[in-house]
Design a protein around this motif. Sequence first.
Motif, PDB file in Angstrom:
ATOM      1  N   VAL A   1      55.450  42.685  12.557  1.00 16.78           N
ATOM      2  CA  VAL A   1      54.009  42.962  11.899  1.00 16.78           C
ATOM      3  C   VAL A   1      52.903  42.851  13.010  1.00 16.78           C
ATOM      4  CG1 VAL A   1      52.225  42.292  10.437  1.00 16.78           C
ATOM      5  CG2 VAL A   1      54.730  42.187   9.850  1.00 16.78           C
ATOM      6  N   LEU A   2      52.403  44.119  13.278  1.00 16.82           N
ATOM      7  CA  LEU A   2      51.292  44.314  14.200  1.00 16.82           C
ATOM      8  C   LEU A   2      49.903  43.862  13.614  1.00 16.82           C
ATOM      9  CD1 LEU A   2      52.263  47.372  16.352  1.00 16.82           C
ATOM     10  CD2 LEU A   2      52.431  45.150  16.839  1.00 16.82           C
ATOM     11  N   ASP A   3      49.141  43.332  14.281  1.00 16.22           N
ATOM     12  CA  ASP A   3      47.908  42.816  13.809  1.00 16.22           C
ATOM     13  C   ASP A   3      46.718  43.814  14.585  1.00 16.22           C
ATOM     14  OD1 ASP A   3      45.545  41.760  12.783  1.00 16.22           O
ATOM     15  OD2 ASP A   3      45.464  39.793  14.000  1.00 16.22           O
ATOM     16  N   LEU A   4      46.273  44.744  13.818  1.00 22.51           N
ATOM     17  CA  LEU A   4      45.540  45.975  14.517  1.00 22.51           C
ATOM     18  C   LEU A   4      44.096  45.982  14.086  1.00 22.51           C
ATOM     19  CD1 LEU A   4      48.307  48.650  13.799  1.00 22.51           C
ATOM     20  CD2 LEU A   4      47.979  47.266  16.073  1.00 22.51           C
ATOM     21  N   ALA A   5      43.295  46.214  15.288  1.00 19.56           N
ATOM     22  CA  ALA A   5      41.967  46.575  14.968  1.00 19.56           C
ATOM     23  C   ALA A   5      41.398  47.857  15.542  1.00 19.56           C
ATOM     24  CB  ALA A   5      40.917  45.536  15.758  1.00 19.56           C
ATOM     25  N   VAL A   6      40.488  48.477  15.000  1.00 24.81           N
ATOM     26  CA  VAL A   6      39.884  49.763  15.318  1.00 24.81           C
ATOM     27  C   VAL A   6      38.608  49.427  15.755  1.00 24.81           C
ATOM     28  CG1 VAL A   6      39.510  52.266  14.999  1.00 24.81           C
ATOM     29  CG2 VAL A   6      41.367  50.939  13.769  1.00 24.81           C
TER      30      VAL A   6
ATOM     31  N   ALA B   1      56.087  53.935  22.382  1.00 29.10           N
ATOM     32  CA  ALA B   1      57.278  52.953  21.881  1.00 29.10           C
ATOM     33  C   ALA B   1      56.794  52.530  20.564  1.00 29.10           C
ATOM     34  CB  ALA B   1      56.983  51.698  22.865  1.00 29.10           C
ATOM     35  N   LEU B   2      55.574  52.802  19.893  1.00 31.84           N
ATOM     36  CA  LEU B   2      55.097  52.470  18.841  1.00 31.84           C
ATOM     37  C   LEU B   2      54.677  53.451  17.766  1.00 31.84           C
ATOM     38  CD1 LEU B   2      52.378  49.602  20.116  1.00 31.84           C
ATOM     39  CD2 LEU B   2      54.718  49.219  19.109  1.00 31.84           C
ATOM     40  N   GLN B   3      55.391  54.671  18.140  1.00 33.59           N
ATOM     41  CA  GLN B   3      55.157  55.807  17.248  1.00 33.59           C
ATOM     42  C   GLN B   3      56.186  55.619  15.765  1.00 33.59           C
ATOM     43  OE1 GLN B   3      55.979  59.467  19.401  1.00 33.59           O
ATOM     44  NE2 GLN B   3      53.962  59.329  20.517  1.00 33.59           N
ATOM     45  N   SER B   4      55.636  56.107  14.744  1.00 36.28           N
ATOM     46  CA  SER B   4      56.378  55.900  13.314  1.00 36.28           C
ATOM     47  C   SER B   4      56.200  54.465  12.809  1.00 36.28           C
ATOM     48  CB  SER B   4      57.845  56.342  13.757  1.00 36.28           C
ATOM     49  OG  SER B   4      57.894  57.775  14.136  1.00 36.28           O
ATOM     50  N   CYS B   5      55.269  54.059  13.369  1.00 36.56           N
ATOM     51  CA  CYS B   5      54.970  52.609  12.840  1.00 36.56           C
ATOM     52  C   CYS B   5      53.827  52.421  11.941  1.00 36.56           C
ATOM     53  CB  CYS B   5      54.837  51.650  13.941  1.00 36.56           C
ATOM     54  SG  CYS B   5      56.425  51.376  14.973  1.00 36.56           S
ATOM     55  N   GLY B   6      53.025  53.604  11.747  1.00 39.49           N
ATOM     56  CA  GLY B   6      52.034  53.755  10.847  1.00 39.49           C
ATOM     57  C   GLY B   6      50.744  53.719  11.591  1.00 39.49           C
TER      58      GLY B   6
ATOM     59  N   GLY C   1      42.973  57.217   9.401  1.00 39.15           N
ATOM     60  CA  GLY C   1      42.019  56.672   8.426  1.00 39.15           C
ATOM     61  C   GLY C   1      40.443  56.127   8.820  1.00 39.15           C
ATOM     62  N   ALA C   2      40.489  55.557  10.249  1.00 42.04           N
ATOM     63  CA  ALA C   2      39.460  55.091  10.849  1.00 42.04           C
ATOM     64  C   ALA C   2      38.543  56.349  11.128  1.00 42.04           C
ATOM     65  CB  ALA C   2      39.596  54.175  11.870  1.00 42.04           C
ATOM     66  N   ALA C   3      39.139  57.313  11.611  1.00 39.45           N
ATOM     67  CA  ALA C   3      38.310  58.645  11.974  1.00 39.45           C
ATOM     68  C   ALA C   3      37.947  59.180  10.621  1.00 39.45           C
ATOM     69  CB  ALA C   3      39.304  59.610  12.599  1.00 39.45           C
ATOM     70  N   GLU C   4      38.332  59.250   9.658  1.00 31.99           N
ATOM     71  CA  GLU C   4      38.007  59.687   8.400  1.00 31.99           C
ATOM     72  C   GLU C   4      36.886  59.004   7.950  1.00 31.99           C
ATOM     73  OE1 GLU C   4      42.175  61.886   6.668  1.00 31.99           O
ATOM     74  OE2 GLU C   4      41.265  60.064   5.737  1.00 31.99           O
ATOM     75  N   GLN C   5      36.941  57.628   8.135  1.00 29.50           N
ATOM     76  CA  GLN C   5      35.486  56.638   7.684  1.00 29.50           C
ATOM     77  C   GLN C   5      34.495  57.145   8.448  1.00 29.50           C
ATOM     78  OE1 GLN C   5      35.394  54.668   4.864  1.00 29.50           O
ATOM     79  NE2 GLN C   5      37.146  55.577   4.547  1.00 29.50           N
ATOM     80  N   ARG C   6      34.890  57.340   9.944  1.00 29.97           N
ATOM     81  CA  ARG C   6      33.421  57.590  10.821  1.00 29.97           C
ATOM     82  C   ARG C   6      32.889  58.862  10.287  1.00 29.97           C
ATOM     83  NH1 ARG C   6      33.108  54.801  15.858  1.00 29.97           N
ATOM     84  NH2 ARG C   6      34.001  52.932  15.727  1.00 29.97           N
ATOM     85  N   ILE C   7      33.701  60.244   9.922  1.00 26.19           N
ATOM     86  CA  ILE C   7      33.312  61.046   9.287  1.00 26.19           C
ATOM     87  C   ILE C   7      32.281  60.997   8.291  1.00 26.19           C
ATOM     88  CG2 ILE C   7      33.880  63.364   8.360  1.00 26.19           C
ATOM     89  CD1 ILE C   7      36.239  63.280  10.093  1.00 26.19           C
ATOM     90  N   LEU C   8      32.841  59.982   7.207  1.00 23.68           N
ATOM     91  CA  LEU C   8      32.083  59.789   6.020  1.00 23.68           C
ATOM     92  C   LEU C   8      30.756  59.032   6.230  1.00 23.68           C
ATOM     93  CD1 LEU C   8      34.996  59.063   3.507  1.00 23.68           C
ATOM     94  CD2 LEU C   8      33.789  60.812   3.120  1.00 23.68           C
ATOM     95  N   ALA C   9      30.839  58.202   7.406  1.00 25.00           N
ATOM     96  CA  ALA C   9      29.828  57.421   7.617  1.00 25.00           C
ATOM     97  C   ALA C   9      28.435  58.263   8.009  1.00 25.00           C
ATOM     98  CB  ALA C   9      30.124  56.245   8.596  1.00 25.00           C
TER      99      ALA C   9
ATOM    100  N   ASP D   1      31.801  65.321   4.536  1.00 22.42           N
ATOM    101  CA  ASP D   1      33.145  65.337   3.677  1.00 22.42           C
ATOM    102  C   ASP D   1      34.029  66.227   3.842  1.00 22.42           C
ATOM    103  OD1 ASP D   1      31.872  67.624   2.911  1.00 22.42           O
ATOM    104  OD2 ASP D   1      31.550  66.770   0.694  1.00 22.42           O
ATOM    105  N   ARG D   2      34.256  66.367   5.287  1.00 26.06           N
ATOM    106  CA  ARG D   2      35.390  67.249   5.714  1.00 26.06           C
ATOM    107  C   ARG D   2      35.882  66.889   6.796  1.00 26.06           C
ATOM    108  NH1 ARG D   2      33.344  71.979   5.946  1.00 26.06           N
ATOM    109  NH2 ARG D   2      33.904  72.685   8.108  1.00 26.06           N
ATOM    110  N   ALA D   3      37.403  66.746   7.011  1.00 27.08           N
ATOM    111  CA  ALA D   3      37.904  66.546   8.373  1.00 27.08           C
ATOM    112  C   ALA D   3      38.769  67.717   8.711  1.00 27.08           C
ATOM    113  CB  ALA D   3      38.836  65.427   8.163  1.00 27.08           C
ATOM    114  N   GLU D   4      38.671  68.293   9.862  1.00 26.69           N
ATOM    115  CA  GLU D   4      39.439  69.198  10.519  1.00 26.69           C
ATOM    116  C   GLU D   4      40.420  68.817  11.533  1.00 26.69           C
ATOM    117  OE1 GLU D   4      38.729  73.037   9.966  1.00 26.69           O
ATOM    118  OE2 GLU D   4      37.398  72.379   8.535  1.00 26.69           O
ATOM    119  N   ILE D   5      41.337  69.327  11.633  1.00 32.70           N
ATOM    120  CA  ILE D   5      42.428  68.968  12.883  1.00 32.70           C
ATOM    121  C   ILE D   5      43.339  70.395  13.266  1.00 32.70           C
ATOM    122  CG2 ILE D   5      44.322  68.213  11.532  1.00 32.70           C
ATOM    123  CD1 ILE D   5      44.477  65.804  13.611  1.00 32.70           C
ATOM    124  N   SER D   6      43.442  70.361  14.427  1.00 32.76           N
ATOM    125  CA  SER D   6      44.502  71.471  14.946  1.00 32.76           C
ATOM    126  C   SER D   6      45.659  70.853  15.466  1.00 32.76           C
ATOM    127  CB  SER D   6      43.855  72.120  16.277  1.00 32.76           C
ATOM    128  OG  SER D   6      42.765  72.827  15.708  1.00 32.76           O
ATOM    129  N   VAL D   7      46.957  71.498  15.102  1.00 37.67           N
ATOM    130  CA  VAL D   7      48.120  70.780  15.629  1.00 37.67           C
ATOM    131  C   VAL D   7      48.971  71.898  16.301  1.00 37.67           C
ATOM    132  CG1 VAL D   7      49.428  70.778  13.379  1.00 37.67           C
ATOM    133  CG2 VAL D   7      50.128  69.259  15.096  1.00 37.67           C
TER     134      VAL D   7
END
Length: 165
Positions: A5-10, A82-87, A94-102, A106-112
Motif C-alpha cells: 500500500v502506497l501512501d500518496l499525496a498530490v 515500476a509503478l504503472q498499473s497500480c492506480g 482525479g487530482a487534475a480533474e479537481q483542479r479543472i473544477l476548482a 466542467d470539461r477535461a480534454e486529453i490526447s493519446v
Amino acid sequence: MTEVVLDLAVRDLTDADLAACGFAGSDLHLKQVARQLDRARDGEVDYLAVCTKTDLPVAIGGVDYVPHPGAGSLWQLAVHPALQSCGIGTVLIGAAEQRILARGLDRAEISVELSNPRAQALYERLGYVAYGEQLEAWDQQNPDGSITRYETTCAQLRKELRGGH
C-alpha cells in the motif's frame, strides 16, 4: 501474494522535483517541463506531482487551460514505469480533474497516441469519450543527444465533469 500500500499525496510540481523526474522523459523533455512550471506560476497551467511518503514524485502531469476554451487539457502525464498499473495514473487524473473544477470549468480534454491503447483504455474507463483524431508533433531527444521531430496521430477524448461548482 503480498499487497503493498502506497501512501500518496498530490501537490504542485516544483523546480526542485525535476531531478527526480527522469522517469518522465529525456533531458529535453524535462527542460520543457521546467518551462511549463513558469507557465504554472503565471496561472496558465497546473502541473502536478503524485508523491510517496518521502515526498518524491512517482507521477507527474499537467493541465493546460489555454488550448480548449472552457476546458482543462490534461497532458504530459507520466507514471514511474515500476509503478504503472497500480492506480497512480488514476490518482493523478482525479487530482487534475479537481483542479479543472476548482477553476469553474466542467470539461477535461486529453490526447493519446493511437499506438498507446493501454492509456486510451484507462482514460475510457475513467469516463473519457473519443470524439476525433488529430496529427500531433513534437521534438524528441535521441539516445545520442540529437533532436528529431516526432509525428503521430492521437485520439482526442473529453469528459464532462460534474459537481465542484
